[in-house]
Scaffold this motif. Structure first.
Motif: not given
Length: 214
Positions: A79-84
């Motif tokens: 989630i963090f990777i894609y959100g960034i």
């Protein structure tokens, strides 16, 4: 009793460490320069490796409640990777995000793209649209083991041979062994997906400014 080859599963997880290490030192040309992109990627991979080691430690216990919680935490890395990546594509830069997230502890859910807040559920929905891989299904399932839900009942009951259900406290998780192989393979799939996302979604993100003054 279902046969589980714990050694084979552990070996698969050890291979992921080798893949992470190769990516970090080849794709990123080592750590010769310190910038926010490298800091974030190294932190993500280290967090993922910590979860993998915890999973390996717990694997033989068949403690499905704890193992599923680790899978949910691993999805949080996705989630963090894609959100960034979504924020970079919307016009923000990696230096501003690095300062806000690492120095000011700003959460992705505090950002908006247009009128849409970047809640986990929104990011995972967008991620699922692009990649599939059952990622949204797994997210919804593993959330049940982080938040109190029917999974708590699942862990407290056991079907007996006479078609009755026993409700009891127990530290014996042997009854969950039949689920372990599928569970572990899902965790391995998520752990590998982290690397795929970094390669696909962050490859065009500029490194940002060198934080080490020469």
């Amino acid at each position: 009793m279902c046969n589980v080859n714990y050694e084979e599963l552990n070996n698969k997880m050890d291979e992921i460490f080798k893949e992470y290490k190769s990516f970090l030192f080849n794709y990123l040309d080592g750590l010769k320069i310190i910038d926010y992109k490298r800091i974030l990627i190294t932190s993500i991979l280290n967090r993922s490796l910590a979860l993998i080691e915890a999973y390996k430690t717990l694997l033989k216990s068949n403690n499905l409640m704890a193992l599923n919680s680790l899978s949910r935490l691993q999805i949080d890395n996705c989630i963090f990777i894609y959100g960034i990546s979504m924020l970079i594509k919307s016009g923000l830069d990696i230096d501003a995000l690095g300062v806000a997230i690492l120095s000011k502890n700003k959460k992705l859910s505090e950002y908006k793209i247009g009128k849409q807040k970047l809640y986990d559920t929104y990011i995972i929905s967008e991620l699922n649209k692009k990649y599939g891989m059952r990622i949204e299904e797994m997210y919804n399932f593993y959330c049940k083991f982080v938040h109190f839900s029917d999974s708590a009942v699942f862990s407290s009951t056991q079907a007996l041979d006479n078609d009755t259900i026993e409700l009891a406290l127990s530290k014996d998780f042997t009854r969950f062994k039949k689920h372990i192989k599928e569970n572990a393979n899902s965790f391995i799939e998520i752990s590998k997906f982290i690397l795929l996302l970094l390669k696909n979604e962050w490859k065009d993100i500029p490194n940002g400014n060198n934080l080490i003054k020469t």
